[in-house]
Design a protein around this motif. Sequence first.
Motif, PDB file in Angstrom:
ATOM      1  N   GLU A 151      29.591  20.679  14.982  1.00 27.30           N
ATOM      2  CA  GLU A 151      29.302  19.448  15.721  1.00 27.30           C
ATOM      3  C   GLU A 151      29.255  18.234  14.815  1.00 27.30           C
ATOM      4  OE1 GLU A 151      25.303  21.652  15.888  1.00 27.30           O
ATOM      5  OE2 GLU A 151      27.279  22.023  15.003  1.00 27.30           O
ATOM      6  N   ALA A 152      28.722  18.379  13.618  1.00 30.46           N
ATOM      7  CA  ALA A 152      28.677  17.252  12.685  1.00 30.46           C
ATOM      8  C   ALA A 152      30.078  16.858  12.244  1.00 30.46           C
ATOM      9  CB  ALA A 152      27.814  17.610  11.475  1.00 30.46           C
ATOM     10  N   LEU A 153      30.948  17.833  11.992  1.00 28.54           N
ATOM     11  CA  LEU A 153      32.305  17.530  11.567  1.00 28.54           C
ATOM     12  C   LEU A 153      33.097  16.861  12.688  1.00 28.54           C
ATOM     13  CD1 LEU A 153      33.158  20.784   9.570  1.00 28.54           C
ATOM     14  CD2 LEU A 153      32.415  18.573   8.669  1.00 28.54           C
ATOM     15  N   LEU A 154      32.948  17.361  13.921  1.00 25.93           N
ATOM     16  CA  LEU A 154      33.690  16.784  15.049  1.00 25.93           C
ATOM     17  C   LEU A 154      33.174  15.401  15.432  1.00 25.93           C
ATOM     18  CD1 LEU A 154      34.019  19.986  17.250  1.00 25.93           C
ATOM     19  CD2 LEU A 154      35.849  18.846  15.974  1.00 25.93           C
ATOM     20  N   ALA A 155      31.941  15.089  15.073  1.00 27.73           N
ATOM     21  CA  ALA A 155      31.372  13.772  15.396  1.00 27.73           C
ATOM     22  C   ALA A 155      31.764  12.705  14.383  1.00 27.73           C
ATOM     23  CB  ALA A 155      29.847  13.868  15.471  1.00 27.73           C
ATOM     24  N   SER A 156      32.420  13.088  13.298  1.00 27.45           N
ATOM     25  CA  SER A 156      32.761  12.119  12.258  1.00 27.45           C
ATOM     26  C   SER A 156      33.922  11.232  12.690  1.00 27.45           C
ATOM     27  CB  SER A 156      33.137  12.849  10.962  1.00 27.45           C
ATOM     28  OG  SER A 156      34.401  13.465  11.093  1.00 27.45           O
ATOM     29  N   ASN A 157      33.996  10.057  12.082  1.00 25.59           N
ATOM     30  CA  ASN A 157      35.098   9.139  12.376  1.00 25.59           C
ATOM     31  C   ASN A 157      36.446   9.698  11.939  1.00 25.59           C
ATOM     32  OD1 ASN A 157      33.351   7.195  13.422  1.00 25.59           O
ATOM     33  ND2 ASN A 157      33.041   6.215  11.431  1.00 25.59           N
ATOM     34  N   ALA A 158      36.418  10.679  11.051  1.00 24.31           N
ATOM     35  CA  ALA A 158      37.665  11.237  10.528  1.00 24.31           C
ATOM     36  C   ALA A 158      38.516  11.853  11.633  1.00 24.31           C
ATOM     37  CB  ALA A 158      37.356  12.280   9.453  1.00 24.31           C
ATOM     38  N   LEU A 159      37.895  12.396  12.671  1.00 26.11           N
ATOM     39  CA  LEU A 159      38.666  13.045  13.731  1.00 26.11           C
ATOM     40  C   LEU A 159      39.564  12.045  14.447  1.00 26.11           C
ATOM     41  CD1 LEU A 159      39.457  15.419  15.456  1.00 26.11           C
ATOM     42  CD2 LEU A 159      37.389  15.062  16.827  1.00 26.11           C
ATOM     43  N   GLY A 160      39.018  10.905  14.838  1.00 26.76           N
ATOM     44  CA  GLY A 160      39.818   9.891  15.508  1.00 26.76           C
ATOM     45  C   GLY A 160      40.939   9.371  14.634  1.00 26.76           C
ATOM     46  N   LEU A 161      40.663   9.194  13.348  1.00 29.41           N
ATOM     47  CA  LEU A 161      41.695   8.720  12.427  1.00 29.41           C
ATOM     48  C   LEU A 161      42.846   9.711  12.330  1.00 29.41           C
ATOM     49  CD1 LEU A 161      39.419   7.335   9.566  1.00 29.41           C
ATOM     50  CD2 LEU A 161      40.703   6.005  11.254  1.00 29.41           C
ATOM     51  N   ALA A 162      42.532  11.001  12.365  1.00 33.71           N
ATOM     52  CA  ALA A 162      43.582  12.023  12.275  1.00 33.71           C
ATOM     53  C   ALA A 162      44.429  12.059  13.534  1.00 33.71           C
ATOM     54  CB  ALA A 162      42.957  13.385  12.011  1.00 33.71           C
ATOM     55  N   LEU A 163      43.793  12.090  14.687  1.00 30.45           N
ATOM     56  CA  LEU A 163      44.535  12.215  15.940  1.00 30.45           C
ATOM     57  C   LEU A 163      45.379  10.975  16.214  1.00 30.45           C
ATOM     58  CD1 LEU A 163      41.942  13.951  18.316  1.00 30.45           C
ATOM     59  CD2 LEU A 163      43.852  14.981  17.067  1.00 30.45           C
ATOM     60  N   HIS A 164      44.945   9.824  15.721  1.00 30.90           N
ATOM     61  CA  HIS A 164      45.668   8.570  15.958  1.00 30.90           C
ATOM     62  C   HIS A 164      46.327   8.076  14.676  1.00 30.90           C
ATOM     63  CE1 HIS A 164      43.995   7.978  20.028  1.00 30.90           C
ATOM     64  NE2 HIS A 164      42.931   8.571  19.540  1.00 30.90           N
ATOM     65  N   ASN A 165      46.729   9.002  13.790  1.00 29.59           N
ATOM     66  CA  ASN A 165      47.320   8.576  12.526  1.00 29.59           C
ATOM     67  C   ASN A 165      48.629   7.822  12.776  1.00 29.59           C
ATOM     68  OD1 ASN A 165      49.817  10.454  11.711  1.00 29.59           O
ATOM     69  ND2 ASN A 165      48.316  11.726  12.788  1.00 29.59           N
ATOM     70  N   ARG A 166      48.940   6.907  11.880  1.00 30.44           N
ATOM     71  CA  ARG A 166      50.045   5.967  12.100  1.00 30.44           C
ATOM     72  C   ARG A 166      51.386   6.674  12.247  1.00 30.44           C
ATOM     73  NH1 ARG A 166      50.977   0.828  12.133  1.00 30.44           N
ATOM     74  NH2 ARG A 166      48.814   0.360  11.577  1.00 30.44           N
ATOM     75  N   GLN A 167      51.621   7.701  11.453  1.00 28.71           N
ATOM     76  CA  GLN A 167      52.911   8.380  11.534  1.00 28.71           C
ATOM     77  C   GLN A 167      53.139   8.971  12.918  1.00 28.71           C
ATOM     78  OE1 GLN A 167      53.471  11.574   8.753  1.00 28.71           O
ATOM     79  NE2 GLN A 167      55.590  11.939   9.362  1.00 28.71           N
ATOM     80  N   ALA A 168      52.119   9.606  13.476  1.00 29.93           N
ATOM     81  CA  ALA A 168      52.249  10.200  14.810  1.00 29.93           C
ATOM     82  C   ALA A 168      52.460   9.120  15.867  1.00 29.93           C
ATOM     83  CB  ALA A 168      51.013  11.029  15.136  1.00 29.93           C
ATOM     84  N   VAL A 169      51.732   8.026  15.747  1.00 29.96           N
ATOM     85  CA  VAL A 169      51.871   6.938  16.715  1.00 29.96           C
ATOM     86  C   VAL A 169      53.265   6.323  16.637  1.00 29.96           C
ATOM     87  CG1 VAL A 169      51.041   4.641  17.326  1.00 29.96           C
ATOM     88  CG2 VAL A 169      49.391   6.438  16.751  1.00 29.96           C
ATOM     89  N   ASP A 170      53.738   6.065  15.422  1.00 29.50           N
ATOM     90  CA  ASP A 170      55.040   5.406  15.244  1.00 29.50           C
ATOM     91  C   ASP A 170      56.202   6.273  15.731  1.00 29.50           C
ATOM     92  OD1 ASP A 170      53.739   3.243  14.190  1.00 29.50           O
ATOM     93  OD2 ASP A 170      54.239   3.685  12.097  1.00 29.50           O
ATOM     94  N   THR A 171      56.081   7.584  15.620  1.00 29.49           N
ATOM     95  CA  THR A 171      57.164   8.486  16.023  1.00 29.49           C
ATOM     96  C   THR A 171      57.037   8.970  17.464  1.00 29.49           C
ATOM     97  OG1 THR A 171      55.965  10.410  15.153  1.00 29.49           O
ATOM     98  CG2 THR A 171      57.522   9.305  13.666  1.00 29.49           C
TER      99      THR A 171
END
Length: 252
Positions: A151-171
Motif C-alpha cells: 500500500e505504501a508503494l502504490l500510494a507513492s507519486n512514482a506510480l502516476g509518473l510511470a503510468l503516464h510516462n512521456r514515451q508512452a503518451v507520445d506513442t
Amino acid sequence: MPFLPQGGLEVPAAAGITFAPDPDHLAASHIVGLAPPGSELHPFTMIRSALLDHARASGDRIFAVTSAEPGNGKTHIAANLALVLARIHPTALIELDLRRPALGARLGLPDDYAGVDDYLAGECPWSATQARIQGLDLTVHRVRRQRDTAEALLASNALGLALHNRQAVDTGTIRIVDTPPAILSDDLALIARHVDGMLIVAEEGRTTGDALREIVRTISPVPIVGTILNRSISAPVRDADYGYYRNGSGPA
C-alpha cells in the motif's frame, strides 16, 4: 553504474531486457496471445477490437484489469489481451499486484533484472523494469518479488509518473494494468486514480453480485469499460477450448 535493490540483485541502472518468449512455456501457462488464428485466440481478438474502438473514440489509453478475488483469471486475461494488442498497436503490460505477483512466471521472464516493486521503492528508474518482447511492439513491466509494503508503494507519486510516462503518451501506447483483486485490500483504489477505465473479470458460479458492486464502489468514479465472463459454465465446451472466455462482453 549498477544498483543493488533489497534482496541483493545487481542490475544495470537503466537497462531492462529484451526477451523472446518460449512457445512451450506460454502454452503450458495457457498464454495464447501469440498463437495463430483459431478458437482459443478469437475471444481475445474480439476484446481487442472493442477496446481499440473505445480508445480511439475516447482518447483513453490506460486500462486496468481486475477481479473480485484471486483465481478469477485476471492475469490470464491481462497477459493475453496485451499480447494480441501488441500485434497491431504499441502496448505496455504492467503488473501492480505487489502481494501475489504472477505475471513473470506466466510469461517465463527471468528474475535477474529490476521489477516494478524496485522502481516504486525508489531503487531504479522505470526503464530498468521493462522487458521488450521480441517480434511485438510490447514492453512488460513485472513485479520482481512480493512486497509487504504494497500500500505504501502504490500510494507513492512514482506510480502516476510511470503510468503516464512521456514515451508512452507520445506513442499512444495502450497500457494494460494487471491489478490486485478488489476485495482483499485497498490496493485497487490506490491504482484506480491513475487509470482511464476498468475491465472487470467475473467467474461464473463464483463471482457474486455483491462482489461486483464492491468493485464499482472501490473504483468510483473510474468508468467500467468492459466486463468479461471467465470460465463460463453456461456454454458448450469445444475440444480446443481449455476453459476460458466461453462467454463475455467487450467494452460498453
